[in-house]
Design an enzyme around this catalytic site. Structure first.
Site, short mmCIF file in Angstrom:
data_model
loop_
_atom_site.label_atom_id
_atom_site.label_comp_id
_atom_site.label_asym_id
_atom_site.label_seq_id
_atom_site.Cartn_x
_atom_site.Cartn_y
_atom_site.Cartn_z
N LYS A 86 0.86 -1.18 0.00
CA LYS A 86 0.00 0.00 0.00
C LYS A 86 0.90 1.22 0.00
O LYS A 86 2.06 1.15 0.46
CB LYS A 86 -0.87 0.00 1.27
N GLY A 188 -21.83 5.34 -0.66
CA GLY A 188 -20.97 5.84 -1.73
C GLY A 188 -20.94 4.86 -2.88
O GLY A 188 -21.94 4.20 -3.18
P1 NAD Z 1 -16.96 6.34 -1.12
O1 NAD Z 1 -16.04 7.43 -0.72
O2 NAD Z 1 -17.54 6.32 -2.51
O3 NAD Z 1 -18.20 6.29 -0.12
C1 NAD Z 1 -18.10 6.40 1.27
C2 NAD Z 1 -19.42 6.97 1.77
O4 NAD Z 1 -19.36 6.96 3.20
C3 NAD Z 1 -19.67 8.41 1.34
O5 NAD Z 1 -21.00 8.55 0.84
C4 NAD Z 1 -19.46 9.21 2.62
O6 NAD Z 1 -20.27 10.38 2.69
C5 NAD Z 1 -19.87 8.20 3.67
N1 NAD Z 1 -19.32 8.46 5.00
C6 NAD Z 1 -18.10 8.94 5.33
N2 NAD Z 1 -17.99 9.07 6.67
C7 NAD Z 1 -19.17 8.62 7.19
C8 NAD Z 1 -19.68 8.48 8.49
N3 NAD Z 1 -18.95 8.86 9.55
N4 NAD Z 1 -20.93 7.98 8.65
C9 NAD Z 1 -21.68 7.63 7.59
N5 NAD Z 1 -21.26 7.75 6.31
C10 NAD Z 1 -20.02 8.23 6.12
O7 NAD Z 1 -16.18 4.97 -0.81
P2 NAD Z 1 -16.45 3.55 -1.42
O8 NAD Z 1 -15.58 3.37 -2.62
O9 NAD Z 1 -17.92 3.29 -1.52
O10 NAD Z 1 -15.84 2.62 -0.28
C11 NAD Z 1 -16.54 2.41 0.93
C12 NAD Z 1 -15.65 1.65 1.91
O11 NAD Z 1 -15.28 0.39 1.35
C13 NAD Z 1 -14.33 2.36 2.23
O12 NAD Z 1 -13.98 2.08 3.57
C14 NAD Z 1 -13.32 1.69 1.31
O13 NAD Z 1 -12.01 1.72 1.83
C15 NAD Z 1 -13.87 0.27 1.27
N6 NAD Z 1 -13.50 -0.46 0.05
C16 NAD Z 1 -13.87 0.02 -1.16
C17 NAD Z 1 -13.52 -0.69 -2.31
C18 NAD Z 1 -13.93 -0.20 -3.68
O14 NAD Z 1 -13.81 -0.96 -4.65
N7 NAD Z 1 -14.42 1.01 -3.82
C19 NAD Z 1 -12.80 -1.89 -2.21
C20 NAD Z 1 -12.46 -2.38 -0.94
C21 NAD Z 1 -12.82 -1.64 0.19
#
Ligand code: NAD
Length: 362
Positions: A86, A188
């Site tokens: 990472k 998200g």
């Molecule tokens: P994103 O940034 O698109 O969405 C995150 C959402 O969470 C946003 O709508 C934001 O407003 C909301 N949020 C932030 N803080 C918050 C809180 N305190 N309470 C409630 N909502 C809150 O991210 P994503 O791509 O949808 O990823 C979501 C999670 O999954 C992250 O932790 C990311 O690391 C993990 N993840 C994502 C992927 C991927 O392919 N995108 C892969 C593995 C892990």
């Protein structure tokens, strides 16, 4: 791992025999980055680059150490020939990210000759990966026009959905989601797609997010309820809790009030303390689907760029998260250990088998 924070690296509380940690700086572009390579036994270390305005350099180091270790386990349990790595760039992605800074960062990635392959994470966009690609081939998640595999989030959501269904089957005897009350925290890229799939299967979904505009949009689109009182969120009378926003939401405070019988979501590092809270979950008979196992769809999708998987192969490997999740629950029961511990044990045994094959003696 103990709790002391003394020592820059080797005595750092999150240091876990990482193979290599590279500090990258450049005065001209203002680059301050750390690349963490945790383990390359199974293959090159693949993991995203996160750009974040860390409160301190210590926080950045902790993040990269924890996240790179998580990537080792994620790749190992998913059966990918990849190690764990990472990178973090210290700074505000909105105001401090420049093409020149990304190119300089890319030159550091290149200097590692493929031991580390980067990808997108928080604060990064596909366009940034395209810039990195101008300097080094050791990058995934580039645009489809350049031969990339496209947006990983729908694949991640599909894997989470399959893991959630497996955990439901384990805990409730059937994976039928009809009428199951599911709290999705964070709607998200991944969360919204998960909501879509849950609603399609007849689940009763409740959404929570700090973004009020998104809440309204997703609520209207899928006809789902909103819960906007953060103080009572974890007390909600739900069957399933799907954390899809930030990590460490499973902690002493939330576990004291949580009513959900299943926890399965996309967020990384959901357990504040993986040993302590993993055990509490087991004692409370809450079926926890380990995050690094069920959110692996994204890494399968980017690995497809290297392994040249077809779309069908990507979806097939992601669907298999269902079976692996059931295996983890079975192993946890057999050994009377937390599911997180069972998942790590399986990942470590795959790495150890490869070490033995290579005759690596540590
Ligand atoms: P994103 O940034 O698109 O969405 C995150 C959402 O969470 C946003 O709508 C934001 O407003 C909301 N949020 C932030 N803080 C918050 C809180 N305190 N309470 C409630 N909502 C809150 O991210 P994503 O791509 O949808 O990823 C979501 C999670 O999954 C992250 O932790 C990311 O690391 C993990 N993840 C994502 C992927 C991927 O392919 N995108 C892969 C593995 C892990």
């Amino acid at each position: 791992m103990g709790n002391n924070t003394e020592g820059l690296l080797f005595a750092h509380h999150s240091f876990d025999n990482h193979e290599q940690v590279v500090f990258c700086t450049d005065k001209e572009t203002g680059l301050k980055a750390i690349i963490g390579i945790h383990d390359t036994t199974l293959g090159p270390a693949l993991g995203g680059t996160r750009m974040w305005n860390y409160a301190s350099e210590q926080d950045a180091l902790t993040d990269v150490l924890r996240l790179s270790r998580g990537m080792t386990y994620k790749a190992a349990i998913t059966g990918l020939d990849l190690g764990g790595g990472k990178a973090v760039i210290i700074g505000d992605a909105k105001t401090e990210k420049t093409d020149a800074l990304m190119r300089k960062f890319a030159s550091y990635v290149h200097s590692l000759s493929g031991r580390y392959i980067t990808a997108e994470d928080m604060g990064m966009e596909t366009r940034d990966m395209d810039i990195v690609h101008e300097v080094t081939p050791y990058v995934t998640g580039i645009s489809e026009a350049l031969g990339g595999a496209g947006n990983p989030s729908p694949v991640t959501a599909y894997g989470v959905f399959m893991g959630l269904k497996a955990a439901t089957k384990y805990r409730f005897g059937s994976d039928d989601l009809t009428g199951k009350r599911v709290l999705v925290q964070g709607i998200g890229h991944v969360g919204e797609e998960l909501v879509r799939q849950l609603v399609a299967e007849g689940a009763e979904v409740i959404i929570s997010d700090i973004n009020a505009v998104r809440l309204q949009e997703v609520s209207t689109k899928y006809n789902v309820a909103i819960h906007d009182d953060m103080n009572t969120l974890y007390e909600l009378d739900v069957d399933i809790y799907a954390p899809c926003a930030m990590g460490a939401t499973i902690n002493d405070t939330t576990l004291a009030v949580l009513k959900a019988k299943v926890i399965a979501g996309a967020a990384n590092n959901q357990l504040e303390d993986e040993v302590k809270h993993g055990k509490v979950l087991r004692d409370k008979n809450i079926a926890y689907a380990p995050d690094f196992l069920i959110n692996a769809g994204g890494i399968i999708n980017v690995y497809a760029e290297i392994a040249k998987f077809t779309r069908e192969e990507i979806m097939e490997k992601t669907a298999n998260i269902y079976n692996t999740t059931l295996e983890i629950f079975a192993l946890a029961d057999e050994k009377n250990i937390a599911t997180q511990a069972a998942a790590i044990a399986i990942a470590e045994s795959r790495i150890q088998a490869k070490r033995n094959e290579k005759n690596i003696v540590l």
